[in-house]
Design an enzyme around this catalytic site. Structure first.
Site, mmCIF file in Angstrom:
data_model
loop_
_atom_site.group_PDB
_atom_site.id
_atom_site.type_symbol
_atom_site.label_atom_id
_atom_site.label_comp_id
_atom_site.label_asym_id
_atom_site.label_seq_id
_atom_site.Cartn_x
_atom_site.Cartn_y
_atom_site.Cartn_z
ATOM 1 N N GLU A 1 10.831 39.911 45.834
ATOM 2 C CA GLU A 1 11.262 41.242 45.362
ATOM 3 C C GLU A 1 12.735 41.477 45.697
ATOM 4 O O GLU A 1 13.476 42.037 44.894
ATOM 5 C CB GLU A 1 10.402 42.359 45.961
ATOM 6 C CG GLU A 1 8.970 42.384 45.450
ATOM 7 C CD GLU A 1 8.842 42.323 43.935
ATOM 8 O OE1 GLU A 1 9.485 43.133 43.239
ATOM 9 O OE2 GLU A 1 8.089 41.465 43.448
ATOM 10 N N ASN B 1 6.334 51.167 42.436
ATOM 11 C CA ASN B 1 6.789 50.222 41.407
ATOM 12 C C ASN B 1 5.760 50.003 40.290
ATOM 13 O O ASN B 1 6.115 49.982 39.115
ATOM 14 C CB ASN B 1 7.143 48.885 42.063
ATOM 15 C CG ASN B 1 7.627 47.871 41.039
ATOM 16 O OD1 ASN B 1 8.608 48.113 40.351
ATOM 17 N ND2 ASN B 1 6.919 46.763 40.914
ATOM 18 N N TRP C 1 13.924 53.838 25.373
ATOM 19 C CA TRP C 1 13.865 53.599 26.819
ATOM 20 C C TRP C 1 15.057 54.208 27.547
ATOM 21 O O TRP C 1 14.992 54.528 28.726
ATOM 22 C CB TRP C 1 13.788 52.098 27.115
ATOM 23 C CG TRP C 1 14.927 51.298 26.552
ATOM 24 C CD1 TRP C 1 14.991 50.742 25.310
ATOM 25 C CD2 TRP C 1 16.175 50.982 27.183
ATOM 26 N NE1 TRP C 1 16.202 50.100 25.128
ATOM 27 C CE2 TRP C 1 16.945 50.233 26.266
ATOM 28 C CE3 TRP C 1 16.730 51.253 28.432
ATOM 29 C CZ2 TRP C 1 18.220 49.757 26.541
ATOM 30 C CZ3 TRP C 1 18.010 50.784 28.720
ATOM 31 C CH2 TRP C 1 18.740 50.050 27.774
HETATM 32 C C1 FAD Z 1 11.271 51.342 35.193
HETATM 33 C C2 FAD Z 1 11.716 50.919 36.573
HETATM 34 C C3 FAD Z 1 12.826 51.526 37.144
HETATM 35 C C4 FAD Z 1 13.257 51.134 38.429
HETATM 36 N N1 FAD Z 1 14.370 51.733 38.976
HETATM 37 C C5 FAD Z 1 14.820 51.333 40.192
HETATM 38 C C6 FAD Z 1 15.992 51.910 40.757
HETATM 39 O O1 FAD Z 1 16.661 52.770 40.159
HETATM 40 N N2 FAD Z 1 16.365 51.498 42.003
HETATM 41 C C7 FAD Z 1 15.669 50.547 42.696
HETATM 42 O O2 FAD Z 1 16.049 50.219 43.829
HETATM 43 N N3 FAD Z 1 14.587 49.966 42.163
HETATM 44 C C8 FAD Z 1 14.130 50.328 40.942
HETATM 45 N N4 FAD Z 1 13.005 49.741 40.426
HETATM 46 C C9 FAD Z 1 12.360 48.635 41.157
HETATM 47 C C10 FAD Z 1 11.238 49.037 42.127
HETATM 48 O O3 FAD Z 1 10.343 49.890 41.514
HETATM 49 C C11 FAD Z 1 11.761 49.681 43.406
HETATM 50 O O4 FAD Z 1 12.803 48.918 43.951
HETATM 51 C C12 FAD Z 1 10.642 49.775 44.448
HETATM 52 O O5 FAD Z 1 9.582 50.543 43.953
HETATM 53 C C13 FAD Z 1 11.190 50.387 45.716
HETATM 54 O O6 FAD Z 1 10.189 50.539 46.668
HETATM 55 P P1 FAD Z 1 10.239 49.768 48.060
HETATM 56 O O7 FAD Z 1 11.572 49.963 48.674
HETATM 57 O O8 FAD Z 1 9.053 50.187 48.836
HETATM 58 O O9 FAD Z 1 10.144 48.279 47.568
HETATM 59 P P2 FAD Z 1 9.538 46.966 48.225
HETATM 60 O O10 FAD Z 1 8.353 46.597 47.420
HETATM 61 O O11 FAD Z 1 9.393 47.050 49.686
HETATM 62 O O12 FAD Z 1 10.690 45.893 47.879
HETATM 63 C C14 FAD Z 1 11.823 45.690 48.736
HETATM 64 C C15 FAD Z 1 13.098 45.921 47.996
HETATM 65 O O13 FAD Z 1 13.238 44.968 46.942
HETATM 66 C C16 FAD Z 1 13.897 45.574 45.834
HETATM 67 N N5 FAD Z 1 12.989 45.544 44.684
HETATM 68 C C17 FAD Z 1 11.643 45.550 44.710
HETATM 69 N N6 FAD Z 1 11.147 45.455 43.457
HETATM 70 C C18 FAD Z 1 12.210 45.388 42.632
HETATM 71 C C19 FAD Z 1 12.364 45.284 41.221
HETATM 72 N N7 FAD Z 1 11.313 45.199 40.393
HETATM 73 N N8 FAD Z 1 13.603 45.276 40.701
HETATM 74 C C20 FAD Z 1 14.685 45.338 41.512
HETATM 75 N N9 FAD Z 1 14.612 45.445 42.853
HETATM 76 C C21 FAD Z 1 13.393 45.461 43.406
HETATM 77 C C22 FAD Z 1 14.212 47.007 46.233
HETATM 78 O O14 FAD Z 1 15.524 47.048 46.715
HETATM 79 C C23 FAD Z 1 13.192 47.272 47.328
HETATM 80 O O15 FAD Z 1 13.589 48.267 48.230
HETATM 81 C C24 FAD Z 1 12.556 50.120 39.139
HETATM 82 C C25 FAD Z 1 11.436 49.526 38.542
HETATM 83 C C26 FAD Z 1 11.023 49.923 37.287
HETATM 84 C C27 FAD Z 1 9.829 49.262 36.671
#
Ligand code: FAD
Length: 471
Positions: free
Chosen positions: A284, A351, A369
């Site tokens: 991720e 996510n 979108w």
């Molecule tokens: C439509 C859509 C819009 C999104 N917009 C954003 C946004 O504006 N900012 C954002 O940081 N993330 C975004 N994401 C990715 C993801 O949803 C979030 O990073 C995640 O939910 C953050 O939660 P967490 O910190 O608990 O992630 P964890 O699951 O703990 O992951 C750790 C870190 O990995 C990165 N990460 C994880 N999944 C993704 C992913 N699919 N894409 C890119 N980075 C990822 C993030 O920095 C996250 O904090 C988006 C996903 C989708 C489908």
């Protein structure tokens, strides 16, 4: 006596801050600067909660910098076109030797920095820019033909190869500077900026805790007690199975190097995968990395264009009414409404639910979108151009490595699979609280105060397939 200027941007931390570390290496004098640009925030659709979070973190930084004898100058400049003039005059007034900052990767930011560079060069001054936001410098992960990757799996494989050779390590703490008093420089008060904040801050999105220590504690707690099960829990929106570090990573309260170090510290910082959960979490972090690199290699995505340019031809539906219902969590599809309400109330969305909501808007409602991308940006605490754009273009099948257009999530099936007991829905859609776990995903009867579905899932799916098939 050398006096340096360090310019903070999306890197609001003192530890492992590459540019700040370089600026403080001479152990002489250092002044820090942050430029507040409300017009730019509007232009980027930044969420008020995210801006508030940024300002509160700046307060912390200002205090922490005092221990290093580094004064922080806060300056509001509405438009970036006025930044070069301000920086050059500040450098003259303060007799600054060198300017340091970390690179920002989006096109407007790069353009601003080019203009600053040009203005400074007239005075024989230079701005030293450092890559700090990613594990690897952008444009350094290339395929065998030297080209940028468009597919995540191949990008990841090369990253894994690089990691197995060496781990990008966190930089040491910046050192204490010689004490300095700056006079006759206009400086704004963060307390005033925060107390005059023009939005209602009662919502929980505005209450997120700031501070490097907070972010570090969250990271340590996640790695210690949740990471090894992450592969199993990350997709369940009602469990606290993810790190929730995204708002901190986004404005740089914590760095991605620090995240990786915490994961590998018990293994002497040698890259070796110890559990499925650990591997999934690193993946991720690499998705984040991928989208940052993609933004640099394919800057047209910063200009509201689809990654796949032919996707410009899609005939999106124009329905203000449906868009509004989606935004406010009134679509009649419980999992979508739960996600959209979680976003509005907390500034964060799980996510899995982000993907479901994004796909519902761009496929079932066949709404552009970019309208969803903007709405997310306006509400997300972690709103980040690269990740948000990447997530949206993935869901809308217009992006790099996007989901094929014919693989349309059925939101009800997704809901049954990832929220089997309906607990997530019950939390955010209390109107449905009394329904059992079978009914709650798609109520058959009318429920008081809750709408009927605004689209039929089967026919709207067929409509989306037809719209995409034509391209
Ligand atoms: C439509 C859509 C819009 C999104 N917009 C954003 C946004 O504006 N900012 C954002 O940081 N993330 C975004 N994401 C990715 C993801 O949803 C979030 O990073 C995640 O939910 C953050 O939660 P967490 O910190 O608990 O992630 P964890 O699951 O703990 O992951 C750790 C870190 O990995 C990165 N990460 C994880 N999944 C993704 C992913 N699919 N894409 C890119 N980075 C990822 C993030 O920095 C996250 O904090 C988006 C996903 C989708 C489908």
């Amino acid at each position: 006596m050398a006096r340096n200027l360090f310019w903070f941007r999306q890197d609001l931390r003192l530890e492992d801050n590459v540019g700040l570390w370089h600026a403080t290496q001479h152990n002489e004098e250092c002044v820090a600067l942050v430029i507040i640009s409300p017009e730019q925030w509007k232009h980027h659709h930044d969420a008020p909660s995210k801006i508030f979070f940024y300002l509160r973190q700046l307060q912390e930084i200002q205090e922490d910098l005092k221990h290093l004898n580094i004064p922080l100058i806060i300056k509001t400049i509405q438009s970036w076109s006025n930044v070069p003039k301000y920086i050059t005059s500040l450098c003259k007034k303060l007799e600054i030797e060198d300017i340091y900052a970390n690179v920002e990767l989006a096109t407007n930011e790069k353009h601003r920095d080019d203009q600053v560079k040009e203005a400074l060069s007239k005075y024989k001054k230079n701005i030293h820019l450092f890559e700090d936001r990613t594990l690897f410098p952008t444009q350094s992960i290339r395929n065998k033909s030297g080209e940028a990757y468009k597919v995540f799996t191949a990008f990841k494989k090369t990253c894994y190869e690089r990691l197995s050779i060496s781990i990008p390590r966190a930089y040491p703490s910046p050192s204490k500077q010689k004490s300095i008093v700056i006079k006759d420089i206009e400086n704004e008060s963060l307390n005033d900026l925060i107390s005059q904040f023009e939005y209602d801050t009662s919502n929980s999105a505005f209450k997120i805790e700031v501070g490097e220590k907070t972010a570090q504690d969250k990271l340590k707690d996640f790695v210690k007690s949740k990471m090894n099960n992450y592969d199993q829990t990350r997709d369940i929106p009602n469990t606290d199975g993810t790190s929730q570090l995204s708002p901190y990573l986004n404005i740089g309260i914590i760095s991605v190097r620090q995240c990786l170090e915490e994961v590998l510290k018990d293994n002497d910082y040698i890259f070796s995968i110890q559990s499925k959960g650990q591997q999934t979490w690193i993946d991720e972090l690499l998705w984040r990395e991928f989208y940052q690199h993609v933004m640099v290699d394919f800057p047209h995505i910063c200009k509201h264009l689809p990654f796949k340019k032919e996707m410009q031809k899609i005939q999106w539906r124009n329905s203000e009414e449906d868009l509004k219902k989606w935004q406010t969590g009134q679509t009649g599809i419980p999992i979508v409404d739960a996600g959209m309400r979680q976003l509005q109330q907390t500034g964060w969305m799980h996510n899995r639910v982000r993907m479901i909501c994004a796909m519902f808007l761009s496929k079932n409602l066949l709404i552009d979108w970019r309208l969803g991308e903007k709405w997310f940006m306006q509400h997300l605490l972690d709103g980040d151009l690269a990740a948000n754009n990447g997530g949206w273009q993935w869901s809308a099948s217009t992006g790099t490595d996007a989901v094929p257009y014919f693989r349309i999530f059925n939101p009800v099936t997704q809901s049954q699979r990832f929220d089997p007991q309906g607990e997530y829905i019950r939390t955010w859609v209390p109107e449905l609280k009394q329904l059992d776990h079978k009914q709650i995903h798609a109520p058959k009867e009318h429920i008081e105060n809750y709408p009927r579905p605004i689209v039929d899932l089967k026919s709207s799916r067929a409509r989306a397939l037809a719209a995409f098939k034509n391209i």
